[in-house]
Design a protein around this motif. Sequence first.
Motif, PDB file in Angstrom:
ATOM      1  N   ASP A 259      -3.460  -5.587  -5.611  1.00 62.85           N
ATOM      2  CA  ASP A 259      -3.188  -4.159  -5.402  1.00 62.85           C
ATOM      3  C   ASP A 259      -4.209  -3.555  -4.439  1.00 62.85           C
ATOM      4  N   SER A 260      -3.796  -2.472  -3.806  1.00 61.26           N
ATOM      5  CA  SER A 260      -4.656  -1.825  -2.807  1.00 61.26           C
ATOM      6  C   SER A 260      -5.559  -0.757  -3.401  1.00 61.26           C
ATOM      7  N   ASP A 261      -5.459  -0.533  -4.719  1.00 61.91           N
ATOM      8  CA  ASP A 261      -6.272   0.552  -5.298  1.00 61.91           C
ATOM      9  C   ASP A 261      -7.611   0.074  -5.840  1.00 61.91           C
ATOM     10  N   GLY A 262      -7.925  -1.199  -5.628  1.00 60.40           N
ATOM     11  CA  GLY A 262      -9.234  -1.715  -6.033  1.00 60.40           C
ATOM     12  C   GLY A 262      -9.384  -1.922  -7.530  1.00 60.40           C
TER      13      GLY A 262
ATOM     14  N   HIS B 163      11.089  -1.314  -7.666  1.00 59.96           N
ATOM     15  CA  HIS B 163       9.889  -0.576  -8.054  1.00 59.96           C
ATOM     16  C   HIS B 163       9.064  -1.355  -9.085  1.00 59.96           C
ATOM     17  N   MET B 164       8.719  -0.710 -10.203  1.00 63.64           N
ATOM     18  CA  MET B 164       7.764  -1.318 -11.124  1.00 63.64           C
ATOM     19  C   MET B 164       8.358  -2.416 -12.018  1.00 63.64           C
ATOM     20  N   GLY B 165       9.687  -2.594 -11.946  1.00 62.06           N
ATOM     21  CA  GLY B 165      10.273  -3.731 -12.672  1.00 62.06           C
ATOM     22  C   GLY B 165      10.104  -5.027 -11.897  1.00 62.06           C
TER      23      GLY B 165
ATOM     24  N   ASN C 216       0.527   5.563  -8.686  1.00 60.06           N
ATOM     25  CA  ASN C 216       1.901   5.887  -8.273  1.00 60.06           C
ATOM     26  C   ASN C 216       2.869   5.732  -9.430  1.00 60.06           C
ATOM     27  N   PHE C 217       2.359   5.337 -10.581  1.00 61.28           N
ATOM     28  CA  PHE C 217       3.249   5.097 -11.730  1.00 61.28           C
ATOM     29  C   PHE C 217       3.861   6.429 -12.157  1.00 61.28           C
ATOM     30  N   ARG C 218       5.203   6.475 -12.155  1.00 65.40           N
ATOM     31  CA  ARG C 218       5.909   7.693 -12.573  1.00 65.40           C
ATOM     32  C   ARG C 218       6.606   7.360 -13.884  1.00 65.40           C
TER      33      ARG C 218
ATOM     34  N   HIS D 104     -10.059  -2.389 -13.758  1.00 62.53           N
ATOM     35  CA  HIS D 104     -10.838  -1.175 -13.943  1.00 62.53           C
ATOM     36  C   HIS D 104     -10.110   0.010 -13.297  1.00 62.53           C
ATOM     37  N   TYR D 105     -10.037   1.111 -14.002  1.00 67.58           N
ATOM     38  CA  TYR D 105      -9.419   2.327 -13.445  1.00 67.58           C
ATOM     39  C   TYR D 105     -10.533   3.241 -12.936  1.00 67.58           C
ATOM     40  N   PRO D 106     -10.758   3.266 -11.601  1.00 70.48           N
ATOM     41  CA  PRO D 106     -11.858   4.104 -11.103  1.00 70.48           C
ATOM     42  C   PRO D 106     -11.573   5.591 -11.303  1.00 70.48           C
TER      43      PRO D 106
ATOM     44  N   GLU E  26       9.912  -3.681  -3.142  1.00 70.97           N
ATOM     45  CA  GLU E  26      10.397  -3.913  -1.772  1.00 70.97           C
ATOM     46  C   GLU E  26       9.226  -4.230  -0.847  1.00 70.97           C
ATOM     47  N   ALA E  27       8.101  -3.565  -1.085  1.00 72.18           N
ATOM     48  CA  ALA E  27       6.921  -3.830  -0.247  1.00 72.18           C
ATOM     49  C   ALA E  27       6.483  -5.288  -0.408  1.00 72.18           C
ATOM     50  N   MET E  28       6.459  -5.757  -1.643  1.00 71.90           N
ATOM     51  CA  MET E  28       6.052  -7.155  -1.885  1.00 71.90           C
ATOM     52  C   MET E  28       7.042  -8.132  -1.275  1.00 71.90           C
TER      53      MET E  28
ATOM     54  N   LYS F 183      10.152   4.361   5.607  1.00 77.47           N
ATOM     55  CA  LYS F 183      10.256   5.242   4.420  1.00 77.47           C
ATOM     56  C   LYS F 183       9.777   4.474   3.203  1.00 77.47           C
ATOM     57  N   ASN F 184       9.304   5.182   2.193  1.00 81.31           N
ATOM     58  CA  ASN F 184       8.856   4.528   0.969  1.00 81.31           C
ATOM     59  C   ASN F 184      10.023   3.845   0.269  1.00 81.31           C
ATOM     60  N   LYS F 185       9.854   2.559  -0.037  1.00 80.94           N
ATOM     61  CA  LYS F 185      10.938   1.806  -0.680  1.00 80.94           C
ATOM     62  C   LYS F 185      10.558   1.325  -2.078  1.00 80.94           C
TER      63      LYS F 185
ATOM     64  N   VAL G 119       0.831  -1.230   0.000  1.00 79.52           N
ATOM     65  CA  VAL G 119       0.000   0.000   0.000  1.00 79.52           C
ATOM     66  C   VAL G 119       0.849   1.257   0.000  1.00 79.52           C
ATOM     67  N   TYR G 120       0.624   2.095  -0.994  1.00 77.26           N
ATOM     68  CA  TYR G 120       1.246   3.416  -1.014  1.00 77.26           C
ATOM     69  C   TYR G 120       0.247   4.403  -1.610  1.00 77.26           C
ATOM     70  N   ASN G 121      -0.121   5.373  -0.822  1.00 77.07           N
ATOM     71  CA  ASN G 121      -1.082   6.415  -1.231  1.00 77.07           C
ATOM     72  C   ASN G 121      -2.481   5.882  -1.542  1.00 77.07           C
ATOM     73  N   HIS G 122      -2.778   4.670  -1.096  1.00 78.77           N
ATOM     74  CA  HIS G 122      -4.102   4.102  -1.356  1.00 78.77           C
ATOM     75  C   HIS G 122      -4.843   3.778  -0.062  1.00 78.77           C
ATOM     76  N   GLY G 123      -4.465   4.487   1.024  1.00 83.35           N
ATOM     77  CA  GLY G 123      -5.090   4.213   2.319  1.00 83.35           C
ATOM     78  C   GLY G 123      -6.607   4.330   2.271  1.00 83.35           C
TER      79      GLY G 123
HETATM   80  N1  LIG Z   1       3.909   2.487  -7.618  1.00 88.60           N
HETATM   81  C1  LIG Z   1       4.087   2.173  -6.332  1.00 88.60           C
HETATM   82  N2  LIG Z   1       3.193   1.357  -5.781  1.00 88.60           N
HETATM   83  C2  LIG Z   1       3.410   1.020  -4.536  1.00 88.60           C
HETATM   84  C3  LIG Z   1       4.548   1.482  -3.834  1.00 88.60           C
HETATM   85  N3  LIG Z   1       4.525   0.911  -2.659  1.00 88.60           N
HETATM   86  C4  LIG Z   1       3.422   0.155  -2.613  1.00 88.60           C
HETATM   87  N4  LIG Z   1       2.710   0.245  -3.762  1.00 88.60           N
HETATM   88  C5  LIG Z   1       1.444  -0.463  -4.094  1.00 88.60           C
HETATM   89  O1  LIG Z   1       1.612  -1.240  -5.277  1.00 88.60           O
HETATM   90  C6  LIG Z   1       0.379  -1.348  -5.987  1.00 88.60           C
HETATM   91  C7  LIG Z   1       0.524  -0.854  -7.426  1.00 88.60           C
HETATM   92  O2  LIG Z   1       0.657   0.543  -7.439  1.00 88.60           O
HETATM   93  P1  LIG Z   1      -0.135   1.484  -8.455  1.00 88.60           P
HETATM   94  O3  LIG Z   1       0.196   2.880  -8.120  1.00 88.60           O
HETATM   95  O4  LIG Z   1      -1.576   1.128  -8.484  1.00 88.60           O
HETATM   96  O5  LIG Z   1       0.569   1.102  -9.818  1.00 88.60           O
HETATM   97  P2  LIG Z   1      -0.022   0.414 -11.117  1.00 88.60           P
HETATM   98  O6  LIG Z   1      -1.274  -0.365 -10.784  1.00 88.60           O
HETATM   99  O7  LIG Z   1       1.060  -0.306 -11.794  1.00 88.60           O
HETATM  100  O8  LIG Z   1      -0.349   1.684 -11.960  1.00 88.60           O
HETATM  101  P3  LIG Z   1      -1.757   2.129 -12.484  1.00 88.60           P
HETATM  102  O9  LIG Z   1      -2.058   1.162 -13.568  1.00 88.60           O
HETATM  103  O10 LIG Z   1      -1.562   3.533 -12.937  1.00 88.60           O
HETATM  104  O11 LIG Z   1      -2.682   2.019 -11.290  1.00 88.60           O
HETATM  105  C8  LIG Z   1      -0.634  -0.555  -5.168  1.00 88.60           C
HETATM  106  O12 LIG Z   1      -1.259  -1.426  -4.254  1.00 88.60           O
HETATM  107  C9  LIG Z   1       0.269   0.445  -4.436  1.00 88.60           C
HETATM  108  O13 LIG Z   1      -0.360   0.979  -3.294  1.00 88.60           O
HETATM  109  C10 LIG Z   1       5.451   2.379  -4.436  1.00 88.60           C
HETATM  110  O14 LIG Z   1       6.442   2.849  -3.875  1.00 88.60           O
HETATM  111  N5  LIG Z   1       5.183   2.691  -5.690  1.00 88.60           N
END
Ligand SMILES: Nc1nc2c(ncn2[C@@H]2O[C@H](COP(=O)(O)OP(=O)(O)OP(=O)(O)O)[C@@H](O)[C@H]2O)c(=O)[nH]1
Length: 253
Positions: free
Chosen positions: A95-98, A184-186, A218-220, A210-212, A74-76, A68-70, A15-19
Amino acid sequence: MSDQTEQKFGFVIPVYNHGAVLESVVKNLIQYNFPIIVVDDGNDEKNKAFINDIAERYSLITLLVHPKNKGKGEAMKSGVRKAEEMGLTHILQIDSDGQHDAGRIPQFLELSKQNPKAIICGYPVYDESAPHHRVVARKISNAWIHIVSFTTSDQVRDALIGFRIYPVAPYCKVLRRHSIIDTHMGYDIDILVHLLWLNVPVISEAVKVHYPEGGVSNFRAVRDTLHISFTYARLCIGMVLRIPILLKRKIFG
Ligand SMILES: Nc1nc2c(ncn2[C@@H]2O[C@H](COP(=O)(O)OP(=O)(O)OP(=O)(O)O)[C@@H](O)[C@H]2O)c(=O)[nH]1
Ligand SMILES: [Mg+2]
């Protein structure tokens, strides 16, 4: 492939920014009565307040906190290490964003029960809410996974999705052997390819994504595209070093 070993399932949610939307995801998981490992990946106070409140109210939740955010990877990794410590044999990552259709969980669990050695790997079925550029980027990324893992699109349909069941033992074996799995996303690509190299089978199964409206991503674009590119570059080198094994496996099975 089914064997008699008793499976112990759990969920891992980074979970990050999806509280604010976490509870809607947790509510869909409670019915299974499995442990739910929530990883608070260095959230700000506002998100933390949501997460702590949810963790207090749902006794199935084990809360891990990164001060700190890693990054998602790293969270997984923290979540799955905890699962191993708790004696779980399989975890379902969600994922925590539903965005993932939790209605698919029963089918994923059933497939895992029939194939306990396999990763049950989601592939996304998007509706019109999905941003076009993300869908295109995904296609490019998916082409590369077949190159580095010597697999076909019938075997592995998606490299990036965070809706999967992993067997915990081979996952942790990869973590112990390889200090570099992307932070991160890799990450989703990296861990999947390492498990494929270990000859862990993959079963691909559809999941609606689904993208609500108003959802937080958090994708940068720059940072995460770089992470994905570096991950594939590193995996290409790994693949070259493993060519004899991968070729032998491909030819002789
Ligand atoms: N991107 C990102 N996600 C994190 C991080 N830490 C935990 N997460 C969790 O990882 C999951 C995926 O993150 P999202 O931001 O939804 O990334 P995504 O689904 O690949 O991107 P979207 O398709 O734009 O939603 C979510 O549950 C986040 O809360 C972080 O540092 N960065
Ligand atoms: Mg998302």
